[in-house]
Scaffold this motif. Sequence first.
Motif, PDB file in Angstrom:
ATOM      1  N   LEU A  19       0.828  -1.209   0.000  1.00 20.75           N
ATOM      2  CA  LEU A  19       0.000   0.000   0.000  1.00 20.75           C
ATOM      3  C   LEU A  19       0.862   1.259   0.000  1.00 20.75           C
ATOM      4  O   LEU A  19       0.514   2.258  -0.644  1.00 20.75           O
ATOM      5  CB  LEU A  19      -0.924   0.006   1.222  1.00 20.75           C
ATOM      6  N   GLU A  39       1.978   1.817  -3.428  1.00 23.03           N
ATOM      7  CA  GLU A  39       0.850   2.325  -4.223  1.00 23.03           C
ATOM      8  C   GLU A  39       0.623   3.807  -3.932  1.00 23.03           C
ATOM      9  O   GLU A  39       0.367   4.615  -4.856  1.00 23.03           O
ATOM     10  CB  GLU A  39      -0.416   1.521  -3.895  1.00 23.03           C
ATOM     11  N   ALA A  43      -8.870  10.906  -3.508  1.00 24.27           N
ATOM     12  CA  ALA A  43      -9.768   9.744  -3.498  1.00 24.27           C
ATOM     13  C   ALA A  43      -8.970   8.444  -3.408  1.00 24.27           C
ATOM     14  O   ALA A  43      -9.307   7.530  -2.645  1.00 24.27           O
ATOM     15  CB  ALA A  43     -10.640   9.758  -4.738  1.00 24.27           C
ATOM     16  N   ALA A  44      -7.902   8.374  -4.208  1.00 26.07           N
ATOM     17  CA  ALA A  44      -7.064   7.171  -4.187  1.00 26.07           C
ATOM     18  C   ALA A  44      -6.427   6.983  -2.813  1.00 26.07           C
ATOM     19  O   ALA A  44      -6.336   5.867  -2.283  1.00 26.07           O
ATOM     20  CB  ALA A  44      -5.983   7.274  -5.268  1.00 26.07           C
ATOM     21  N   ARG A  55      -7.591   8.046   0.099  1.00 27.58           N
ATOM     22  CA  ARG A  55      -8.607   7.589   1.067  1.00 27.58           C
ATOM     23  C   ARG A  55      -8.804   6.089   0.960  1.00 27.58           C
ATOM     24  O   ARG A  55      -8.941   5.387   1.957  1.00 27.58           O
ATOM     25  CB  ARG A  55      -9.932   8.326   0.825  1.00 27.58           C
ATOM     26  N   SER A  56      -8.831   5.583  -0.258  1.00 28.62           N
ATOM     27  CA  SER A  56      -8.988   4.138  -0.454  1.00 28.62           C
ATOM     28  C   SER A  56      -7.810   3.376   0.154  1.00 28.62           C
ATOM     29  O   SER A  56      -7.995   2.356   0.835  1.00 28.62           O
ATOM     30  CB  SER A  56      -9.091   3.829  -1.953  1.00 28.62           C
ATOM     31  N   ILE A  57      -6.620   3.917  -0.097  1.00 31.50           N
ATOM     32  CA  ILE A  57      -5.417   3.277   0.467  1.00 31.50           C
ATOM     33  C   ILE A  57      -5.476   3.290   1.993  1.00 31.50           C
ATOM     34  O   ILE A  57      -5.173   2.296   2.672  1.00 31.50           O
ATOM     35  CB  ILE A  57      -4.152   4.000  -0.034  1.00 31.50           C
ATOM     36  N   ASN A  58      -5.912   4.398   2.561  1.00 29.42           N
ATOM     37  CA  ASN A  58      -5.968   4.536   4.015  1.00 29.42           C
ATOM     38  C   ASN A  58      -6.970   3.578   4.643  1.00 29.42           C
ATOM     39  O   ASN A  58      -6.725   3.001   5.713  1.00 29.42           O
ATOM     40  CB  ASN A  58      -6.298   5.980   4.365  1.00 29.42           C
ATOM     41  N   GLU A  59      -8.120   3.389   3.972  1.00 26.50           N
ATOM     42  CA  GLU A  59      -9.132   2.457   4.484  1.00 26.50           C
ATOM     43  C   GLU A  59      -8.592   1.030   4.494  1.00 26.50           C
ATOM     44  O   GLU A  59      -8.796   0.281   5.458  1.00 26.50           O
ATOM     45  CB  GLU A  59     -10.394   2.554   3.626  1.00 26.50           C
ATOM     46  N   ARG A  60      -7.946   0.666   3.412  1.00 22.03           N
ATOM     47  CA  ARG A  60      -7.367  -0.681   3.357  1.00 22.03           C
ATOM     48  C   ARG A  60      -6.243  -0.834   4.381  1.00 22.03           C
ATOM     49  O   ARG A  60      -6.056  -1.892   4.985  1.00 22.03           O
ATOM     50  CB  ARG A  60      -6.839  -0.962   1.943  1.00 22.03           C
ATOM     51  N   TRP A  61      -5.492   0.244   4.580  1.00 29.27           N
ATOM     52  CA  TRP A  61      -4.405   0.256   5.575  1.00 29.27           C
ATOM     53  C   TRP A  61      -4.940  -0.053   6.975  1.00 29.27           C
ATOM     54  O   TRP A  61      -4.410  -0.895   7.698  1.00 29.27           O
ATOM     55  CB  TRP A  61      -3.728   1.631   5.531  1.00 29.27           C
TER      56      TRP A  61
END
Length: 409
Positions: free
Chosen positions: A282, A285, A300-301, A303-309
């Motif tokens: 991540l 990425e 936006a990208a 935020r997605s990375i942070n949620e998965r993190w």
Amino acid sequence: MSSDPWGRVDETGTVYVRTAEGEQVVGSWQAGSPEEALAYFERKYEGLVVEIGLLERRVKTTDLSAKDATAAIDHLRQQVDEHHAVGDLVALGKRLDALVATVDSRREERKVQKAKQTDEARQAKESLVVEAEELAQSEQWRSAGERLRALVDTWKGLPRLDRKSDDELWHRFSHARSAFSKRRKAHFAALDAQREDARKVKERLVAEAESLSGSTDWGATAARYRDLMTEWKAAGRAQREAEDELWNRFRGAQDVFFGARSGVFAERDAEQGENLKLKEELAAEAEKLVPVKDLKAARAAFRSINERWEAIGHVPRDARPKVEGRVQAVERALQESEESEWRRTNPEARARAAGLTGQLQAAVDKLRTQIDTARASGNNARADKLSRELEGRQALLDQALKGLEEFGG
């Protein structure tokens, strides 16, 4: 009548022996010839010679006591004095006198030797007493006890002194042994009491250790086990059998807990290792979002990375700063991009920048006019002062113009 150098027989059969005091009657002989009478009493003389010779050898070569030697000498002297033999009785008397002198000399030698032995025995026993009294104060219980027992054996091998001296020394010797024995018993009694107290303390520690063996509160329980170990060491030793049994139980409880903890930590370490790989992916990425080209898409990208993190979970503690630092660096780049965009699109900020630029430009123009006027009038000092002020205003103007450019002109 018949005769020889040491005796004779008269017509009546009376036998005489010649001595220094004159002739002495030996006895009478009626059973045979005078020659046979002399031969008989001469044999008795030879018997005395043999007996004296044997006694001389015994006195010289054996430990015959003076008392027994004197008794034997007296017995032989009586036979010599009774003149019941024919021969040189004076010579026999002289040999017996010499033998008496020898026995007397031997008696004196033995008396001196005995006195010397007694003195040596006294010194030896006094040394034993002094050493025993020193050992009585020792706390080397085993070695001192063994040495005292050896001193007793040495004492028994020494000759006795006079009764008073021997009893006095033995009393001191015995008192020292008793004092040591009393101190040793008191020491071991106190030691037994301490060991019993230690046993009670350690039984309590073992009970707590066993009660904690199933805990899953790893940190707090491990800390408590360390405290229990400190208390264990401070408690002292119990009796050997109890100590070994309690220690095996204590270590057994610890082994159960730490074994379970090690198993859980091993699983956690494996899981966190996998988490680290995912977070590193991540982070890579996220790093592709920099430099920011499209702020909205990049946000936006991210935020997605942070949620998965956040969904991944923990990573090993020593790896955490590095991998989190990579993501935080991307987040700072996004924040800086947002701030730059905000400054560029903010009308109020642009108007303030333009107004400030205009004011600075007017001030610069005014100063240049004043400088020209001062120089024209020949006032170079004022012109130099205004020039220095112009340099500062020009620098502020250049900075304001650069800021205005960030708003698009």
